[in-house]
Scaffold this active site. Structure first.
Site, PDB file in Angstrom:
ATOM      1  N   HIS A 153       3.395  37.765 -36.443  1.00  9.97           N
ATOM      2  CA  HIS A 153       3.380  39.429 -36.401  1.00  9.97           C
ATOM      3  C   HIS A 153       4.785  40.192 -37.503  1.00  9.97           C
ATOM      4  CE1 HIS A 153       0.123  40.266 -33.330  1.00  9.97           C
ATOM      5  NE2 HIS A 153       1.244  38.797 -32.828  1.00  9.97           N
ATOM      6  N   SER A 274      15.733  43.980 -64.377  1.00  8.29           N
ATOM      7  CA  SER A 274      15.329  45.678 -64.042  1.00  8.29           C
ATOM      8  C   SER A 274      15.956  46.106 -65.430  1.00  8.29           C
ATOM      9  CB  SER A 274      16.023  45.599 -62.694  1.00  8.29           C
ATOM     10  OG  SER A 274      15.449  47.685 -63.467  1.00  8.29           O
ATOM     11  N   LYS A 280      19.809  43.208 -60.750  1.00  6.19           N
ATOM     12  CA  LYS A 280      18.489  42.525 -60.212  1.00  6.19           C
ATOM     13  C   LYS A 280      18.207  41.570 -60.810  1.00  6.19           C
ATOM     14  CE  LYS A 280      15.514  45.832 -58.260  1.00  6.19           C
ATOM     15  NZ  LYS A 280      14.804  45.235 -56.978  1.00  6.19           N
ATOM     16  N   ASN A 282      13.682  40.525 -59.498  1.00  9.17           N
ATOM     17  CA  ASN A 282      12.531  40.403 -59.103  1.00  9.17           C
ATOM     18  C   ASN A 282      11.739  39.159 -58.904  1.00  9.17           C
ATOM     19  OD1 ASN A 282      13.471  43.195 -58.593  1.00  9.17           O
ATOM     20  ND2 ASN A 282      12.900  43.559 -60.710  1.00  9.17           N
ATOM     21  N   GLU A 287       4.248  38.277 -57.496  1.00  5.85           N
ATOM     22  CA  GLU A 287       4.006  39.549 -56.789  1.00  5.85           C
ATOM     23  C   GLU A 287       2.666  40.169 -57.795  1.00  5.85           C
ATOM     24  OE1 GLU A 287       7.089  43.087 -56.886  1.00  5.85           O
ATOM     25  OE2 GLU A 287       7.618  42.087 -58.308  1.00  5.85           O
TER      26      GLU A 287
END
Ligand code: ARG
Length: 489
Positions: A153, A274, A280, A282, A287
């Site tokens: 979980h 970014s 940033k 990322n 993704e």
């Protein structure tokens, strides 16, 4: 333009209708396969005396030029099959070129072309997947003792090791490999010779074209041969399943590289920054793998939905299903490669992993087990005693446990043999992990599993090499036969 097929039967098609019906853009995927299918068919036609050696030779020579020119030099036709034939007739006359399609239909032709290309793509994805599984196993070997928190979980559950975690993914990807391998079996079957759907009265030698194209067998029923697309469903399903498993790795890399987790640093090459926030970094590649999983599932649903309820045999709807297959192939191949690269270059923060391995009372299960073993109480009672400790957020001392057990079962566990040493032993994550041998993170057990996985991987590699050799031997045989046929005058 667009009229070798229709000039006798139908009037010319306006450009917008031709654009609507044509598959030529997507047919780029099967250009090379189509040339191979043409060659095998021609060699067979000549061998069977259905066309003369000279006709075969002249067409084969022209096909070389067509292949060199590529798809860009073909006239605009309904599809690649008509375009190649149209180009051929333009080059060598209809009296010669018009004989290539004897005993054949675009229906068996396209099915054969798709299977040939898909077969190559399946082999390619399988090879990349072997490499990814190898990388996971290699990293597991390095991290057999690397403690980390295990989750259920997404909540801290029990400590484990990074090796144990990586092998969970390797196990899943091993099954994906098996599914791709199964899909290959049903893909590498030859529909050629089925013609439109009813076979042909020409004495075509199906076994020969099957052999020349490196298929494993013939699809016996000609109606089934032209209309079956379940091999595409099966492959797309294997790709979607694979992507789903890759998306789980990707999702973890996204989480693990966040400052909240701080488990890993993804290599710069797999990150983006970014346009506004200069600090940033990322995890875009991870993704996108997660995102492309959606596209892969969409491709599977596309093929299923387009082919469902289609009456026998060939229907033009089938053309609409094929691009989904190529989309699924593209997603899978690139995503396996990206995942392998990301894992191979990731920096693991071992201290951070170890620090978090025991937070959130992750040794609670171990403590409950120790109470069962030492004091002979039922597991459910131990679970309640330790659960009460957790609820109170109290340090698990002998005094606290005695207090809870006294009120819960009317007895002090110290009276049943519990002491501080048993408690502190149960709270030691390294000792706990060593005891978890039932497929768990115990280093000895993990080493055993690594041995098994390495064996399976080696066998997969050997079987894959044999398949690739069968395919390349057939290509060589076809090449030789083509050379022989070209020399006939
Ligand atoms: N472009 C077609 C396809 O992808 C090739 C077969 C055409 N056959 C036909 N009967 N119109 O399915």
């Amino acid at each position: 333009m667009g009229d070798i097929l229709r000039k006798a039967r139908l009037s010319t098609q306006p450009a917008d209708v031709l654009a609507f019906t044509s598959s030529i853009d997507v047919d780029e995927w099967i250009f090379e396969s189509d040339i191979a299918v043409d060659r095998a068919h021609l060699v067979m036609l000549a061998e069977e005396g259905i066309i003369t050696g000279e006709v075969c030779s002249r067409i084969l020579l022209a096909l070389d030029t067509i292949q060199d020119g590529g798809i860009g030099e073909l006239p605009l036709e309904e599809d690649i099959h008509a375009a190649i034939e149209s180009k051929l007739i333009g080059m060598v006359s209809e009296d010669l070129g018009g004989r290539m399609h004897t005993g054949r239909s675009r229906n068996d032709e396209v099915a054969t072309c798709i299977r040939l290309r898909l077969r190559d793509e399946l082999l390619r994805v399988m090879r990349e997947l072997i490499s990814l599984r190898g990388i996971l196993i290699a990293h597991a070997k390095v991290h057999i003792e690397t403690l980390m928190p295990g989750y259920t979980h997404t909540q801290h559950a029990q400590p484990t090791t990074l090796a144990h975690h990586l092998l969970a993914h390797a196990g899943a990807l091993g099954r994906d490999y098996g599914r791709l391998s199964d899909a290959y079996v049903r893909t590498n079957e030859s529909p050629l010779g089925a013609a439109a759907f009813a076979g042909t009265g020409f004495q075509v030698n199906r076994a020969r074209t099957c052999e020349l194209l490196g298929f494993d067998c013939i699809i016996e029923n000609s109606m089934d041969a032209v209309s079956a697309r379940d091999f595409m469903i099966e492959s797309a399903s294997a790709f979607a399943n694979l992507m789903t498993n890759l998306s789980r790795i990707a999702a973890e890399l996204v989480l693990w590289s966040s400052s909240e987790f701080d488990f890993v640093t993804i290599d710069d090459r797999y990150a983006s920054t970014s346009s506004i926030m200069p600090q940033k970094k990322n995890p875009d590649v991870a993704e996108l793998i997660r995102g492309k999983t959606g596209s892969s599932v969409a491709a599977l649903v596309g093929i299923l939905t387009i082919t469902r309820a289609l009456p026998q045999s060939y229907n033009r709807d089938l053309q609409e299903a094929t691009p989904h297959l190529w989309s699924a192939v593209t997603c899978a191949l690139a995503s396996v490669r990206m995942t392998a690269g990301m894992i191979d270059t990731v920096t693991v923060h071992e201290e951070s992993l170890a620090r978090q391995a025991t937070t959130g009372f992750a040794m609670a299960t171990e403590l409950a087990d120790a109470l069962v073993r030492r004091c002979g109480i039922p597991f459910r009672t131990a679970h309640q005693i330790v659960g009460t400790l957790a609820r109170m957020d109290a340090a698990p001392s002998l005094e606290m446990i005695d207090e809870i057990s006294l009120s819960m079962i009317g007895r002090r566990l110290s009276g049943l043999g519990l002491d501080e040493q048993v408690i502190s032993g149960a709270l030691d994550p390294v000792a706990g992990i060593r005891a978890h041998v039932s497929g768990g993170p115990a280093p000895d057990d993990v080493a055993r599993v690594i041995g098994i996985f390495e064996n399976v991987l080696l066998n997969d590699q050997i079987a894959l090499d044999a398949r690739c050799k069968h395919v390349s031997d057939a290509a060589e045989m076809l090449g030789c036969e083509v050379q022989v046929c070209k020399r006939v005058r």
